[in-house]
Design an enzyme around this catalytic site. Sequence first.
Site, PDB file in Angstrom:
ATOM      1  CB  SER A   1       4.167  30.857  -7.691  1.00 44.38           C
ATOM      2  OG  SER A   1       4.147  30.170  -8.929  1.00 44.38           O
TER       3      SER A   1
ATOM      4  CE1 TYR B   1       4.245  26.280  -5.044  1.00 41.69           C
ATOM      5  CE2 TYR B   1       3.616  27.031  -7.234  1.00 41.69           C
ATOM      6  CZ  TYR B   1       4.481  27.060  -6.156  1.00 41.69           C
ATOM      7  OH  TYR B   1       5.587  27.889  -6.180  1.00 41.69           O
TER       8      TYR B   1
END
Length: 248
Positions: free
Chosen positions: A141, A152
């Site tokens: 990501s 995350y």
Amino acid sequence: MDERLAVVSGGGTGIGAAVARTLVADGCSVLVLGRRAEVLATTAERIGSETGRPEAVRAVSVDLTDPEQIGRVVEAVDGRPVDVLVNNAGGFHSAQNDTLAGIAANWRATLDTNVLTAVLLTAALRPALRRPGGRVILISSIAAQRGGGDAYSAAKAALHGWAYSLATELGPEQITVNVVSPGYVAETEFFVGRMTPEGHAKRVAATLVGRAGTPDDIAESVRYLASPAASFVTAQILGVNGGSVLGR
């Protein structure tokens, strides 16, 4: 050469489903993995219908954070060489509270979902990877490169360091390992319930091309890395983000 076999985790929706469809269209036989059996079955049926190759896509329901369940994937591979392994399983976990126990639970869940899934699946299938010519592709990501996602971001960044180590180990066997790092891809479950019109506009404005990404944008990058054309590309982070983060 026998029909190539690809395994795609998180293959029920969004990027994973787009990757699976692209690889089936390219002539691969594909196993799509995920936790939700009904979603996977629907996706497999749709991909088979759209590509005219219903026999080429199979669904395997599995929780990849559970070592006991990963044997289902090995059984489905059934001794065939795995040409392409796409580790796409992942997700965002919101912290339930700001206590130390809550923070610990959130980090553990995030690392399990985004890192352990890839580590365990790759370890289970490592003996089956085609030698020479296997491909391991990790979906990361943009958050790993610019932050902003707390646990995350850290979990996705962990995939980068692990990819470098894995590429070093597997390179002598002519197996490549690369990471695709998507930017803002609007058409995914990742943003369901978490994206406002203002947030969408801000993310689009941050790109150089003036649009959000699509699952197909990411799938096309995977298509290249999975192909024979990418045999000299390994240990790389491929940013597919419309210029939101400049290459380094």
